[in-house]
Each structure stands twice: as structure tokens, then as C-alpha cells.
Design an enzyme around this catalytic site. Structure first.
Site, PDB file in Angstrom:
ATOM      1  N   ASP A 161      26.604  -8.029  10.273  1.00 48.05           N
ATOM      2  CA  ASP A 161      25.578  -8.979   9.830  1.00 48.05           C
ATOM      3  C   ASP A 161      26.094  -9.819   8.658  1.00 48.05           C
ATOM      4  OD1 ASP A 161      23.096 -10.186   9.605  1.00 48.05           O
ATOM      5  OD2 ASP A 161      21.976  -8.310   9.415  1.00 48.05           O
ATOM      6  N   ASP A 169      16.092 -13.076  14.586  1.00 46.85           N
ATOM      7  CA  ASP A 169      15.230 -12.006  14.067  1.00 46.85           C
ATOM      8  C   ASP A 169      13.819 -12.118  14.628  1.00 46.85           C
ATOM      9  OD1 ASP A 169      17.119 -10.714  12.589  1.00 46.85           O
ATOM     10  OD2 ASP A 169      16.609 -11.653  10.689  1.00 46.85           O
TER      11      ASP A 169
END
Ligand code: GLA
Length: 711
Positions: free
Chosen positions: A464, A532
Site C-alpha cells: 500500500d 477503497d
């Protein structure tokens, strides 16, 4: 029989370079002034036609117009007034380049034109590559300071400042009008397809963030405004770079449209010392004669065959704990989720954020990559072992480029972060960014990740990056803007090394959702976390945009809880599944709160996904309709036997029955068995009239239709 022309050729007598792909031809000519200029890009032409092609000239000849055709890489020299893809300054203040062609190389499917400046120690290779069976042309540039010996005049050596080095300039043919398709968005709303008339202006698509960005993706398509999914000529390009980038599309008032693009945003510069060189990332281009759908399928094919490291491996059904537990992770809680996930058919369990250092919130711990003792008293190995015993692979979230100020790593190495000492440091999500351009930081990151993988028996890393670059300084470095390139290259290098040292290890690209998805990151990862935002209705738009360039097997898509954490919208489980089954399916909800019926239904849908997985992940994708009313995607096996169609209708309207869905990819001469209903239909009927989408009544209606060719 005439001999088949080679894929790549250069005729020095005429200065003519020709690239041939199965469905297109690309041609350029090195003009008398030594500059390679664009000649043709479009449908296949035979060699005689090519030889007869006149160089395009600007129609209005006057002292205010440039008459020449568009450059393959425009320097700032002569009567050139468009965006320059090559901007250099020599030690004496002179800008630009005046080229001589010093030679060329044709090796296999690759052409290099060797150019040298007539006076200064500067050389450029313009590089072109085609691949067997593909219409994609890859282009890049290698620029070199050829040192004092390379100068034709001894007073002009010294460093060369590179203010811009694009990978390529592309030119569309003269069309009655131009339309630009591109992908824009933001966090939680990535990959929104916009299709706008191209203004007579310079249009800049860019990221200034040091990441590919959520806000724009380095892909675009041009058409004359009439192309559809099935019909029309489309010219599209994609830049393979995971940092800042810039593409400038220039439509001039006389109708010429070119675009130049490459790494870095405006205002950055790099200095080349004698003997040094700079290589750009590839900027790939594709001409397609049959609409946006065919263009996407050609890109998907290219990504599969020439970009992804392991395209043939099934993307596993992942369970990821982030939406279920946030930072509140511990051994028992994760094991409970893992048991439920295994029961549903998950093949990979990923422990997300919160497992390390003092990471109980996003305020502390980033950088300290050892298990948090309060949560995992015996480390992670017991959890990894249990997950493996449950028949799943074990994955771990990492964010190696980032650090919280409140971390042991930052306390030990405050100078490792990207910073400008005289400016306030901007913290984003309470974190700072490490400068991977520094060799010791790259070495630390590689060592740390290697150890994490080894010690915890990790099969999968979710890599990430939850912030972008600000205060981009590199104190003490003579050429600090190199940070923008060197950091990205180090990220790529570490991923490559990890894969090489741990065969079987898979990596998922993530940057706060889809903030770093591009052809370069996909060359060393297996899939990308798309967004997300897991709301299925929002996802329909995100997935539609994503699919313009990237294949479904790279599009991670989880089924999460209802109401959705991002939007608060409630949707049925089946609808959430049908949306997520269009990509690499995953599960991300708090399974401990799902009812027994929901768990059973989810298990059945996971099993159904596994049946259609080969089609979704390795078949050909046909978008049947854009999000809005009914959204439908058809996946067809490469050999045309098996088919799956996923249909979703978020909102119903009285009196508006969902119309039959034509499946134009089917063979009209064949027959197809409906695997769920048992009926057999002719391909002609299904291709022209269509199939009943079988949507139940009400909002959030969805269906999965499976067909098999029977003759
Ligand atoms: C990012 C990712 C999420 C999750 C969190 C953890 O936002 O996109 O999936 O991993 O970070 O902090």
C-alpha cells in the site's frame, strides 16, 4: 507470392521507418534536417502506398506557421511552437537539439534510431517495439550525455540539464473532429470514464503527486466523436509509469492533433553529467478499427501477454480483514475470521493494517515492521500456520514507503524522509514518505520486506501507499529532483527482487485504493486494489473505467457489508456478489456478523464464481452497456465455447422492463445452451435480438447468465 513485410524496417536511403502489426501500420521519416517526423498511424497500408505518402504539412504557409509534420519527439529548436517533449539546456545556456541520424538498429521486433546533436554532446535513441500478434506499439527514449568526447566543439561540454524528456509524441490523422476519452476521479471514485470533445487547445492530463494518482490515469483514447463499443477507429495510448507524469494533447486550429507524454510533471529537472544517460518509461500506443470494446480487448491481451508476470495463475478468492476489523486486529479475532472465510471458499487470507509496531491507529507505528506483541504475543507464525492448515494462502498488508513520525524508524532515521528542512512538513494521514532514492533506504526496505516474507511464511503482500509527495527535497543531493524518478524505480526494483527471491510470492498493488495502477506496476504485481470504495453501485462506474485499459483479472473486487462503510447504501448480498464477480473476487466484510443464511448464500456464490473464473480472468471481455440503467458485461472463453454474462440494475422504474441484451460476440452460426435454464438458442438470435436478462423485480436486481456453445 509477395514476401511478408517484416514487422519493423528502416530504409536509410529514404529515411523511412515502418512498423507493422496485424491490424495497423505506423510510419515515420527522418527528414533532411535530421528530425524524425510522423508520417502515418492507422489501418494497414501496402508498401507502395507508404512510399507515396507525403509528409503532412501545415496548410497555411507563412512566417508564423511551421510547415513541417509533427515530430516524433519535439525539441525546442526551430519553428516549433507546440509542447516540446524534449527540453534540455547546455552549460552555455543553449536549449534544444539539432539532430543528425548517426545510425539505426533493427533487432527482432525493435527499432532504434540513433540521433546525435550536431554540436553538443547529446545523443538520443528513439526506440520502437512491436510484439507478435499484437497491435500495441511501445516507444521510449534513451538520452545520453556523450561526454567531452561526444562534443563536436570542445567549448560546449559540461552538464546538460533535462527539463523534460517525454517517452514519445503520438499523432492522430486528420479527422473531422476529435473526442478525448480519459479516466479521472479521486480517492473512493477512481477510474471514471470521461468522453469529451477535444478543445482546440492544449489539454494536460497529469499527476503531480509522485504516484500514478487516483485523479487521472495515464491512458487516453482519441476518436472522431462517432466511435462506439463496436464500431469506429480509435487511437489510444498508455504510459507505463508509477510516479508523476504528464501528457499534453495539442489540437491546433488547423486540425492537427498530437500528444506528447512521459514521466515527471512540469518544473522538474534532471542533470546529466558526461557519460550519464536517462531512459524513459514506455509509452504504448494502439490503433483499433473496431471501436472502444476492441481497443480494450487488445489492451487486455497486451497486458496479459506482455505485462503481467504470471497471467495464467488464477487470482485467488481473497478474504481481507480491513473493513471488518480496522486497526483492532489480534490473533484470536483474525483466526475467527479466517475460519469463516475458509468455510466460504476463500483461498487467501490477508491480514491488513494494524499488525505491527505500535500501530493501534494511523498515528503511530508505520515503519516498525515487527508484530505488535499485545495483538500477536507469539508473533504471526501461529496465525500463518493456522491459515495454511485451513487450506488458504497467507497474506500481509505492508506500506513500506511510509513512516509515522511516532515510530522507532523515524526516531532513528529522521533524515530518511522526503523533506525540505526549511519548510513545514505536511503530514498526510499522519505519515511521512521515505526517500527510496537513497540507496540505504532502498536497502533497508528490501531487507525488511524480505525478512517479513521469510519469517511469517507470507505468500502474498498487499503493498500500500497512503500518501503522496510534498516538500520534495533531498537535502545535500546535487540533483534533488531525481527523487521523483529514483523513488519509483526503487519501488519497482524491490518488487522485482522480492518476486525473484521468493518464487510463488504474489503482490497486490494498492495506494489508498487505486492510486497506483499503471502498466509499470502491473509488470511486477498480480492485481490492484481498485478502490477503497466497495459500494457496488459506485463500483459499476469504477469498474467500467478500469476495464478500458486493464483486464478483469487485475481488478480486485470485494464483497463487503451492507450498509456500505463508504456510502451507507444497503444492497442485497447477491447484487454485491454479481458486481464483484466481474473482477478478481474477494470478501471483505465482518463475517462474524453475517447470518447463517448469508454465509450459505455467500459460499454458493463463491463456488459459482470459481466456475466462471477462467472466463472472467482469462477470457475476452465485452461491455454490453455502460453504467446508468442496466450494466452488463459478457466474458467469453478465448475458444468461444463458454460464456458468462453479469447483469446489474441498481434502480428499477415502473413500466421499464429491462430489454433483451444482444450478445454481439456470439457466433450467429452456432447454438448455445443456457446452463441454468436448459434452453438452447441460436447464436443469431442471441447476437441480434438478445437474451432476456432475467432480472428480479425491485432495486439492486442482478443476474448471472451462463451459456455453452453446443454446435
Ligand atoms: C488503504 C487501503 C485499504 C486499507 C487501508 C489500511 O486505505 O486502500 O484497503 O489497507 O489503507 O490502512
Amino acid at each position: 507470392m509477395p514476401a511478408t513485410p517484416p514487422p519493423v524496417s528502416f530504409d536509410p536511403a529514404r529515411g523511412l521507418a515502418v512498423l507493422r502489426t496485424p491490424g495497423s501500420v505506423y510510419a515515420l521519416r527522418v527528414d533532411a534536417d535530421g528530425s524524425p517526423r510522423h508520417l502515418y498511424w492507422g489501418a494497414v497500408l501496402d508498401p507502395d502506398d507508404l512510399a507515396a505518402l507525403p509528409a503532412a504539412v501545415s496548410p497555411a504557409a507563412s512566417s508564423f506557421e511551421s510547415e513541417a509534420a509533427a515530430d516524433e519527439l519535439a525539441p525546442q529548436t526551430g519553428a516549433r511552437f507546440g509542447p516540446a517533449g524534449l527540453q534540455v539546456r547546455f552549460a552555455d545556456g543553449t536549449r534544444g537539439a539539432q539532430w543528425t541520424l548517426t545510425g539505426h538498429t533493427v533487432e527482432g521486433n525493435e527499432l532504434r534510431l540513433h540521433l546525435a546533436d550536431r554540436r553538443y554532446p547529446l545523443a538520443a535513441d528513439l526506440c520502437y517495439r512491436v510484439r507478435p500478434g499484437s497491435d500495441v506499439i511501445e516507444r521510449w527514449v534513451e538520452l545520453s550525455h556523450t561526454g567531452p568526447d561526444g562534443a563536436n566543439d570542445s567549448d560546449v561540454s559540461g552538464p546538460i540539464v533535462v527539463d523534460r524528456l517525454d517517452s514519445a509524441s503520438w499523432t492522430a490523422p486528420a479527422l473531422p473532429d476529435y473526442r478525448l476519452s480519459h479516466l479521472v476521479g479521486g480517492w473512493n471514485s477512481e477510474f471514471r470514464l470521461h468522453r469529451d470533445r477535444l478543445p482546440v487547445a492544449e489539454t494536460v492530463l497529469t499527476s503531480r503527486r509522485g504516484l500514478t494518482s487516483h485523479h487521472a490515469n495515464p491512458w487516453l483514447a482519441l476518436d472522431d466523436g462517432t466511435a462506439t463499443e463496436e464500431h469506429g477507429e480509435v487511437w489510444s495510448t498508455a504510459l507505463a509509469w508509477s510516479g508523476s507524469w504528464r501528457i499534453t494533447v495539442h489540437r491546433d486550429p488547423t486540425g492537427r492533433t498530437t500528444w506528447t507524454g512521459g514521466f515527471g510533471h512540469e518544473g522538474l529537472s534532471w542533470t546529466l553529467q558526461p557519460g550519464e544517460s536517462l531512459q524513459t518509461p514506455a509509452f504504448a500506443g494502439l490503433y483499433t478499427a473496431h471501436g472502444f470494446g476492441a481497443a480494450s480487448r487488445a489492451w487486455h491481451d497486451h497486458v496479459r501477454r506482455h505485462v503481467l508476470p504470471e497471467p495464467e495463475r488464477d487470482r485467488p478468492v481473497v478474504y481481507n480483514s480491513w473493513e471488518a476489523t480496522g486497526f483492532a486486529v489480534d490473533h484470536d479475532g483474525q483466526l475467527g475470521l479466517a475460519r469463516l472465510a475458509a468455510r466460504l471458499g476463500a483461498e487467501l487470507f490477508v491480514l491488513d493494517d494494524g499488525w505491527f509496531g505500535a500501530r493501534t491507529s494511523d498515528r503511530a507505528g508505520l515503519g516498525d515492521w515487527t508484530p505488535r506483541p499485545a495483538a500477536f504475543p507469539d508473533g504471526l507464525r501461529p496465525l500463518a500456520d493456522e491459515v495454511h492448515r485451513l487450506g488458504m494462502s497467507f497474506g500481509l498488508w505492508v506500506e513500506p514507503e511510509m513512516v509515522n513520525a511516532d515510530s522507532d524508524l523515524h526516531r532513528a532515521h529522521p533524515d530518511w524522509v522526503v523533506h525540505t528542512p526549511t519548510r513545514d512538513a505536511t503530514e498526510l494521514r499522519n505519515q511521512l514518505m521515505l526517500n527510496f532514492g537513497r540507496p540505504e533506504v532502498e536497502a533497508w526496505a528490501h531487507r525488511t520486506l524480505d525478512q517479513v516474507v521469510r519469517e511469517h511464511d507470507v505468500d502474498w503482500l498487499k503493498w500500500d501507499a497512503n500518501r503522496v509527495v510534498t516538500e520534495a527535497g533531498w537535502p545535500g543531493h546535487p540533483d534533488p529532483d531525481r527523487l521523483w524518478i529514483d523513488h519509483v524505480r526503487a519501488v519497482h526494483r524491490i518488487m522485482d527482487r522480492l518476486r525473484a527471491d521468493h518464487p510463488g510470492l504474489r503482490i497486490e498493488a494498492c495506494a489508498g485504493g487505486g492510486g497506483r495502477v499503471d502498466l509499470a506496476v502491473l509488470a511486477r504485481t498480480d492485481q490492484a486494489w481498485t478502490s477503497d470504495n466497495t459500494d457496488p453501485v459506485d463500483r459499476l462506474g469504477i469498474q467500467h473505467g478500469f476495464s478500458q485499459l486493464y483486464p478483469a483479472q487485475t481488478m480486485a473486487a470485494w464483497v463487503t457489508d451492507s450498509p456500505n462503510a463508504a456510502t451507507g447504501r444497503s444492497t442485497p448480498l447477491r447484487f454485491r456478489f454479481h458486481v464483484a464477480m466481474a473482477g478478481a473476487l474477494g470478501l471483505g466484510g465482518d463475517l462474524t456478523r453475517w447470518t447463517a443464511e448469508e454465509l450459505d448464500e455467500a459460499a454458493a456464490l463463491v463456488a459459482r464464481y470459481k466456475e466462471i473464473r477462467p472466463l472472467v480472468q482469462r477470457g475476452r471481455q465485452h461491455r454490453l452497456s455502460a453504467p446508468g440503467g442496466v450494466t452488463a458485461v459478457h466474458y467469453a472463453a478465448e475458444d468461444g465455447t463458454e460464456h458468462a454474462v453479469l447483469v446489474c440494475r441498481p434502480a428499477t422504474r415502473f413500466g421499464h422492463r429491462a430489454p433483451a441484451l444482444p450478445l454481439p460476440a456470439l457466433d450467429p452460426a452456432a447454438h448455445y445452451l443456457d446452463l441454468d435454464e436448459g434452453a438452447t438458442y441460436s447464436g443469431a438470435l442471441l447476437a441480434r435480438q438478445g437474451i432476456d436478462p432475467r432480472l428480479p423485480a425491485g432495486d439492486y436486481a442482478s443476474s448471472l447468465i451462463r451459456l455453452r456453445r453446443v454446435d
